[in-house]
Design a protein around this motif. Structure first.
Motif, short mmCIF file in Angstrom:
data_model
loop_
_atom_site.label_atom_id
_atom_site.label_comp_id
_atom_site.label_asym_id
_atom_site.label_seq_id
_atom_site.Cartn_x
_atom_site.Cartn_y
_atom_site.Cartn_z
N ILE A 55 9.39 -9.18 -3.35
CA ILE A 55 8.24 -9.14 -2.44
C ILE A 55 8.65 -8.59 -1.07
N GLU A 56 9.74 -9.09 -0.52
CA GLU A 56 10.18 -8.67 0.81
C GLU A 56 10.53 -7.19 0.86
N ASN A 57 11.05 -6.65 -0.22
CA ASN A 57 11.48 -5.25 -0.21
C ASN A 57 10.50 -4.30 -0.86
N PHE A 58 9.32 -4.80 -1.22
CA PHE A 58 8.31 -3.96 -1.84
C PHE A 58 7.78 -2.95 -0.80
N LYS A 59 7.67 -1.70 -1.21
CA LYS A 59 7.17 -0.66 -0.33
C LYS A 59 5.86 -0.11 -0.89
N PHE A 60 4.85 -0.07 -0.04
CA PHE A 60 3.58 0.54 -0.41
C PHE A 60 3.69 2.04 -0.21
N GLU A 61 3.24 2.79 -1.21
CA GLU A 61 3.23 4.24 -1.07
C GLU A 61 1.86 4.67 -0.63
N LYS A 62 1.85 5.63 0.29
CA LYS A 62 0.56 6.12 0.81
C LYS A 62 0.20 7.43 0.17
#
Length: 62
Positions: A55-62
């Motif tokens: 969760i802490e290292n999850f990155k949302f891609e735009k």
């Protein structure tokens, strides 16, 4: 520890269960565990560690 405690069910494949056990064995083979400075890792603690890290290292891609 601050935050909220969640009770969830997670489906894990047999292959991933084997990996989780290998991770737990690795963590328990470290010198601080062997010397008794820290307690052995339980399965639940490993799951929590990996889940929180994901969760802490999850990155949302735009």
């Amino acid at each position: 520890m601050t935050g909220k405690m969640l009770s969830i069910k997670i489906f894990v494949t047999g292959a991933n269960l084997e990996k989780l056990e290998k991770i737990r064995q690795y963590l328990n083979s470290q010198s601080d565990v062997k010397s008794g400075d820290v307690d052995h890792w339980t399965k639940s603690e490993v799951y929590q560690l990996l889940f929180n890290d994901a969760i802490e290292n999850f990155k949302f891609e735009k």
